[in-house]
Design a protein around this motif. Structure first.
Motif, short mmCIF file in Angstrom:
data_model
loop_
_atom_site.label_atom_id
_atom_site.label_comp_id
_atom_site.label_asym_id
_atom_site.label_seq_id
_atom_site.Cartn_x
_atom_site.Cartn_y
_atom_site.Cartn_z
N GLY A 44 29.24 78.35 73.48
CA GLY A 44 28.40 77.26 73.01
C GLY A 44 29.01 76.52 71.82
N THR A 45 29.61 77.26 70.90
CA THR A 45 30.24 76.63 69.74
C THR A 45 31.41 75.76 70.16
OG1 THR A 45 29.56 78.47 68.32
CG2 THR A 45 31.37 77.08 67.53
N VAL A 46 32.27 76.29 71.00
CA VAL A 46 33.41 75.52 71.48
C VAL A 46 32.93 74.29 72.26
CG1 VAL A 46 35.44 75.56 73.00
CG2 VAL A 46 34.99 77.48 71.48
N GLU A 47 31.93 74.50 73.11
CA GLU A 47 31.42 73.41 73.94
C GLU A 47 30.72 72.34 73.10
OE1 GLU A 47 31.09 72.21 78.12
OE2 GLU A 47 31.86 74.11 77.39
N ALA A 48 30.20 72.69 71.93
CA ALA A 48 29.57 71.71 71.04
C ALA A 48 30.61 70.93 70.24
CB ALA A 48 28.60 72.40 70.09
N ILE A 49 31.74 71.54 69.94
CA ILE A 49 32.78 70.89 69.14
C ILE A 49 33.59 69.89 69.96
CG2 ILE A 49 34.95 71.31 67.89
CD1 ILE A 49 33.65 73.95 66.90
N THR A 50 33.90 70.24 71.20
CA THR A 50 34.81 69.39 71.98
C THR A 50 34.26 67.98 72.28
OG1 THR A 50 34.12 70.54 74.00
CG2 THR A 50 36.19 71.24 72.98
N PRO A 51 32.95 67.77 72.51
CA PRO A 51 32.51 66.38 72.69
C PRO A 51 32.66 65.56 71.40
CG PRO A 51 30.72 67.89 73.25
CD PRO A 51 31.88 68.70 72.78
N ILE A 128 28.98 54.23 74.73
CA ILE A 128 27.58 53.86 74.93
C ILE A 128 26.79 54.24 73.68
CG2 ILE A 128 27.69 54.05 77.43
CD1 ILE A 128 26.39 56.78 77.23
N ASN A 129 25.59 53.75 73.57
CA ASN A 129 24.75 54.01 72.41
C ASN A 129 24.09 55.38 72.55
OD1 ASN A 129 23.35 53.70 70.06
ND2 ASN A 129 21.75 52.42 70.98
N VAL A 130 24.71 56.39 71.94
CA VAL A 130 24.16 57.74 71.99
C VAL A 130 24.42 58.44 70.65
CG1 VAL A 130 26.27 58.78 72.94
CG2 VAL A 130 24.09 59.86 73.40
N ASN A 131 23.49 59.26 70.24
CA ASN A 131 23.67 60.06 69.03
C ASN A 131 24.52 61.27 69.40
OD1 ASN A 131 23.39 61.99 66.94
ND2 ASN A 131 21.46 61.06 66.31
N ILE A 132 25.78 61.26 68.99
CA ILE A 132 26.72 62.31 69.39
C ILE A 132 26.33 63.66 68.82
CG2 ILE A 132 28.34 61.90 67.50
CD1 ILE A 132 29.18 62.93 71.14
N TRP A 133 25.67 63.69 67.68
CA TRP A 133 25.26 64.95 67.08
C TRP A 133 24.19 65.64 67.93
CZ3 TRP A 133 28.71 66.43 63.81
CH2 TRP A 133 29.43 65.48 63.09
N ILE A 134 23.24 64.86 68.41
CA ILE A 134 22.20 65.42 69.29
C ILE A 134 22.82 65.84 70.61
CG2 ILE A 134 20.12 64.89 70.62
CD1 ILE A 134 19.24 63.11 68.25
N ALA A 135 23.67 65.00 71.18
CA ALA A 135 24.32 65.32 72.45
C ALA A 135 25.15 66.59 72.34
CB ALA A 135 25.19 64.16 72.91
N SER A 136 25.94 66.72 71.27
CA SER A 136 26.77 67.91 71.09
C SER A 136 25.92 69.16 70.88
CB SER A 136 27.72 67.73 69.90
OG SER A 136 28.71 66.79 70.21
N ALA A 137 24.85 69.02 70.09
CA ALA A 137 23.97 70.17 69.86
C ALA A 137 23.30 70.62 71.16
CB ALA A 137 22.90 69.81 68.82
N LEU A 138 22.86 69.66 71.98
CA LEU A 138 22.25 70.02 73.26
C LEU A 138 23.26 70.67 74.20
CD1 LEU A 138 19.95 66.92 73.92
CD2 LEU A 138 19.23 69.26 73.38
N ILE A 139 24.47 70.14 74.25
CA ILE A 139 25.51 70.71 75.11
C ILE A 139 25.85 72.13 74.65
CG2 ILE A 139 27.95 70.53 75.76
CD1 ILE A 139 27.55 67.43 75.71
#
Length: 185
Positions: A44-51, A128-139
Motif C-alpha cells: 500500500g505504501t509503495v502503491e501510494a507513492i508511485t502515482p 486532468i483536474n484531480v486531487n492527487i493526494w486523495i487519489a494516492s491515499a485511496l490507491i
C-alpha cells in the motif's frame, strides 16, 4: 473526477497487487494476519507513492501537451488495462513450494513491480483536474486492504480468483480511460 471514479481507479490499481498477494498467500504455510498486514502495508505504501511520482512527471510535461491530455490518458490507461488483461489471461506461474516467511526484499521488489502501473496512472492524472493526494491515499489504502485479504485468502482462492481479479482491474482501467477521453471531447 468524482469520488466514485477515484474509488474505481483505486480498486483497479489494487487488483494486480491483489493477484500477486493471492499467489504469495497460496505459497505461504499458514499465513498469519500480522504477516498479511505487514505485506499489505508495504504494498500500500509503495502503491501510494508511485502515482505521486508519476503525477510530478506528468505535471512537468503538462504545459506542452494540454491539447492532447485526454488522448494521453486514454492511450496510457487503455494500454495498461490491456496489459493487465493479457497478464490475467496467461497461465499461472505458481509453484508448489511452501514458504514459511518471504524475505522483506522479495516483498518490496514485488510491491514495486506491481506499482509501476500506478506511476503511469499518476502521469495520466496530471492531465486532468484531480486531487492527487486523495487519489494516492485511496490507491494506497485499497492496495493495503486488498493485499492483506489476498494473502489470507491465497490458499483457498489462489488458482481461481487471482487472474480474474487482474482481468477485472484491466477492464476497469480501460473504462476509466474511456470516461476521461469522452468527458474531454
Amino acid at each position: 473526477m468524482s469520488i466514485i471514479t477515484l474509488l474505481l481507479l483505486a480498486f483497479a490499481m489494487s487488483t494486480d497487487a491483489f493477484a500477486a498477494a493471492v499467489g504469495k498467500g497460496a505459497s505461504l504455510k499458514n499465513p498469519r494476519i500480522s504477516e498479511a498486514l505487514r505485506m499489505g502495508l508495504i504494498f500500500g505504501t509503495v502503491e501510494a507513492i508511485t502515482p505521486l511520482i508519476g503525477w510530478l512527471i506528468g505535471r512537468s510535461a503538462s504545459p506542452y501537451v494540454d491539447l492532447w491530455d485526454h488522448w494521453i490518458a486514454l492511450i496510457l490507461l487503455v494500454g495498461l488495462g490491456s496489459h493487465m488483461i493479457y497478464e490475467g489471461l496467461k497461465p499461472s506461474q505458481l509453484g508448489d513450494e511452501k514458504l514459511i516467511k518471504p524475505s522483506m526484499f522479495k516483498v518490496l521488489f514485488t510491491a514495486v513491480g506491481t506499482s509501476i502501473d500506478a506511476m503511469t496512472v499518476g502521469v495520466s492524472l496530471a492531465f486532468i483536474n484531480v486531487n492527487i493526494w486523495i487519489a494516492s491515499a485511496l490507491i494506497g489504502t485499497a492496495t493495503c486492504i486488498m493485499v492483506t485479504i489476498g494473502i489470507m485468502l491465497g490458499q483457498a482462492l489462489g488458482a481461481v480468483l487471482g487472474t480474474r481479479a487482474e482481468i477485472f482491474g484491466g477492464t476497469t482501467l480501460i473504462g476509466v480511460g474511456g470516461w476521461i477521453f469522452f468527458s474531454h471531447i
